[in-house]
Design a protein around this motif. Sequence first.
Motif, PDB file in Angstrom:
ATOM      1  N   ALA A   1     -59.471 -11.853   0.877  1.00  0.00           N
ATOM      2  CA  ALA A   1     -60.326 -10.502   1.291  1.00  0.00           C
ATOM      3  C   ALA A   1     -59.584  -9.647   1.207  1.00  0.00           C
ATOM      4  CB  ALA A   1     -60.913 -10.362   2.916  1.00  0.00           C
ATOM      5  N   THR A   2     -58.251  -9.809   1.225  1.00  0.00           N
ATOM      6  CA  THR A   2     -56.764  -8.988   1.077  1.00  0.00           C
ATOM      7  C   THR A   2     -56.356  -8.513   0.039  1.00  0.00           C
ATOM      8  OG1 THR A   2     -55.542  -9.872   2.885  1.00  0.00           O
ATOM      9  CG2 THR A   2     -54.146  -8.312   2.138  1.00  0.00           C
ATOM     10  N   LEU A   3     -57.121  -9.108  -1.420  1.00  0.00           N
ATOM     11  CA  LEU A   3     -56.428  -8.753  -2.568  1.00  0.00           C
ATOM     12  C   LEU A   3     -57.914  -7.712  -2.458  1.00  0.00           C
ATOM     13  CD1 LEU A   3     -55.201  -8.580  -4.912  1.00  0.00           C
ATOM     14  CD2 LEU A   3     -56.429 -11.039  -5.865  1.00  0.00           C
ATOM     15  N   TRP A   4     -59.378  -8.324  -2.181  1.00  0.00           N
ATOM     16  CA  TRP A   4     -60.354  -6.994  -2.260  1.00  0.00           C
ATOM     17  C   TRP A   4     -60.212  -5.952  -1.689  1.00  0.00           C
ATOM     18  CZ3 TRP A   4     -62.725  -7.258  -6.412  1.00  0.00           C
ATOM     19  CH2 TRP A   4     -63.196  -8.717  -7.004  1.00  0.00           C
ATOM     20  N   ALA A   5     -59.964  -5.670  -0.823  1.00  0.00           N
ATOM     21  CA  ALA A   5     -59.459  -4.750   0.194  1.00  0.00           C
ATOM     22  C   ALA A   5     -58.591  -3.812  -0.609  1.00  0.00           C
ATOM     23  CB  ALA A   5     -58.550  -5.286   1.323  1.00  0.00           C
ATOM     24  N   SER A   6     -56.957  -4.826  -0.929  1.00  0.00           N
ATOM     25  CA  SER A   6     -56.091  -3.964  -1.909  1.00  0.00           C
ATOM     26  C   SER A   6     -57.208  -2.822  -3.100  1.00  0.00           C
ATOM     27  CB  SER A   6     -54.785  -4.803  -1.841  1.00  0.00           C
ATOM     28  OG  SER A   6     -54.481  -5.125  -0.982  1.00  0.00           O
ATOM     29  N   LEU A   7     -57.482  -3.657  -3.841  1.00  0.00           N
ATOM     30  CA  LEU A   7     -58.144  -3.286  -5.066  1.00  0.00           C
ATOM     31  C   LEU A   7     -59.010  -1.948  -4.628  1.00  0.00           C
ATOM     32  CD1 LEU A   7     -58.683  -6.699  -6.836  1.00  0.00           C
ATOM     33  CD2 LEU A   7     -57.455  -4.908  -8.039  1.00  0.00           C
ATOM     34  N   ALA A   8     -59.594  -2.588  -3.154  1.00  0.00           N
ATOM     35  CA  ALA A   8     -60.635  -1.307  -2.898  1.00  0.00           C
ATOM     36  C   ALA A   8     -59.560   0.408  -3.014  1.00  0.00           C
ATOM     37  CB  ALA A   8     -61.664  -1.749  -1.959  1.00  0.00           C
ATOM     38  N   ILE A   9     -58.542   0.446  -2.141  1.00  0.00           N
ATOM     39  CA  ILE A   9     -57.863   1.193  -1.705  1.00  0.00           C
ATOM     40  C   ILE A   9     -57.526   1.606  -2.929  1.00  0.00           C
ATOM     41  CG2 ILE A   9     -55.792   2.157  -1.038  1.00  0.00           C
ATOM     42  CD1 ILE A   9     -56.872   1.152   1.090  1.00  0.00           C
ATOM     43  N   TYR A 101     -53.103   3.305   4.118  1.00  0.00           N
ATOM     44  CA  TYR A 101     -54.080   2.556   3.316  1.00  0.00           C
ATOM     45  C   TYR A 101     -53.015   1.469   3.584  1.00  0.00           C
ATOM     46  CZ  TYR A 101     -56.126   6.937   0.689  1.00  0.00           C
ATOM     47  OH  TYR A 101     -56.928   7.595   0.333  1.00  0.00           O
ATOM     48  N   ILE A 102     -51.843   1.456   3.998  1.00  0.00           N
ATOM     49  CA  ILE A 102     -51.044   0.012   3.716  1.00  0.00           C
ATOM     50  C   ILE A 102     -51.615  -0.326   5.424  1.00  0.00           C
ATOM     51  CG2 ILE A 102     -49.179  -0.887   4.062  1.00  0.00           C
ATOM     52  CD1 ILE A 102     -47.278   1.617   2.390  1.00  0.00           C
ATOM     53  N   SER A 103     -51.753   0.676   6.447  1.00  0.00           N
ATOM     54  CA  SER A 103     -51.897   0.034   7.221  1.00  0.00           C
ATOM     55  C   SER A 103     -53.958  -0.754   7.443  1.00  0.00           C
ATOM     56  CB  SER A 103     -52.187   1.141   8.438  1.00  0.00           C
ATOM     57  OG  SER A 103     -50.736   1.531   9.075  1.00  0.00           O
ATOM     58  N   VAL A 104     -54.039   0.355   6.585  1.00  0.00           N
ATOM     59  CA  VAL A 104     -55.255  -0.702   6.303  1.00  0.00           C
ATOM     60  C   VAL A 104     -55.963  -1.937   5.872  1.00  0.00           C
ATOM     61  CG1 VAL A 104     -57.955  -0.190   5.489  1.00  0.00           C
ATOM     62  CG2 VAL A 104     -57.322   1.957   6.938  1.00  0.00           C
ATOM     63  N   VAL A 105     -54.519  -2.051   5.209  1.00  0.00           N
ATOM     64  CA  VAL A 105     -54.733  -2.886   4.061  1.00  0.00           C
ATOM     65  C   VAL A 105     -54.557  -4.608   4.788  1.00  0.00           C
ATOM     66  CG1 VAL A 105     -53.492  -4.300   2.082  1.00  0.00           C
ATOM     67  CG2 VAL A 105     -54.626  -3.093   1.680  1.00  0.00           C
ATOM     68  N   ALA A 106     -53.428  -3.866   6.247  1.00  0.00           N
ATOM     69  CA  ALA A 106     -53.077  -4.911   6.744  1.00  0.00           C
ATOM     70  C   ALA A 106     -53.733  -6.107   7.749  1.00  0.00           C
ATOM     71  CB  ALA A 106     -51.515  -3.810   7.332  1.00  0.00           C
ATOM     72  N   LEU A 107     -54.599  -4.697   8.510  1.00  0.00           N
ATOM     73  CA  LEU A 107     -55.081  -5.011   9.455  1.00  0.00           C
ATOM     74  C   LEU A 107     -56.007  -6.241   8.881  1.00  0.00           C
ATOM     75  CD1 LEU A 107     -56.435  -3.947  12.126  1.00  0.00           C
ATOM     76  CD2 LEU A 107     -57.656  -2.196  11.562  1.00  0.00           C
ATOM     77  N   VAL A 108     -56.829  -5.744   7.465  1.00  0.00           N
ATOM     78  CA  VAL A 108     -57.777  -6.642   7.134  1.00  0.00           C
ATOM     79  C   VAL A 108     -57.327  -8.059   6.970  1.00  0.00           C
ATOM     80  CG1 VAL A 108     -59.371  -6.934   5.283  1.00  0.00           C
ATOM     81  CG2 VAL A 108     -58.760  -5.002   5.603  1.00  0.00           C
ATOM     82  N   ALA A 109     -56.264  -8.140   6.173  1.00  0.00           N
ATOM     83  CA  ALA A 109     -55.175  -9.208   6.427  1.00  0.00           C
ATOM     84  C   ALA A 109     -55.199 -10.107   7.127  1.00  0.00           C
ATOM     85  CB  ALA A 109     -54.099  -8.928   6.020  1.00  0.00           C
TER      86      ALA A 109
END
Length: 158
Positions: A1-9, A101-109
Amino acid sequence: ATLWASLAILGFGLLIREIFWLYEFIRLAGAAYLVYLGIRMLLAAWRKAPEDAAVARVSAGSAGAAWRRGLLVGLTNPKTATFFATLFVTLLPAHAPAWVYISVVALVAAITALWLGLLATFFSVQGVRGAYLRIRRPVDALMGAALVALGLRLATSR
């Protein structure tokens, strides 16, 4: 999920939105995957329930092998890719500061780790595992039918 969130960002969602055939491919691949998973669950519902010892033997292995298997399942799940791609393109501002963006990916993780950790802990309790094995067949049948229906709906919707 973190990788997909990062790619989306990083713009994968925008790419999907702008290239129609790529979106259609992901949508149809996701639909086919849902139908495939649903059929497998329906077939599993008709098979004899595994014994608890058999489940333990199947799940035995190294932590690295389990991590690689989980990563492969997560990376090949088109629902996750589509979810984050569409969610971030529609909800996040185009020119937000990098910390957003970093906060959103960290929150997803963090949310993913917490949720999966809670599920693993819950189903590792002997009583819960035993109760689930007793109701596994109707649950698998219900979930399999739901996945097939969702996959067909995704394939036929625009």
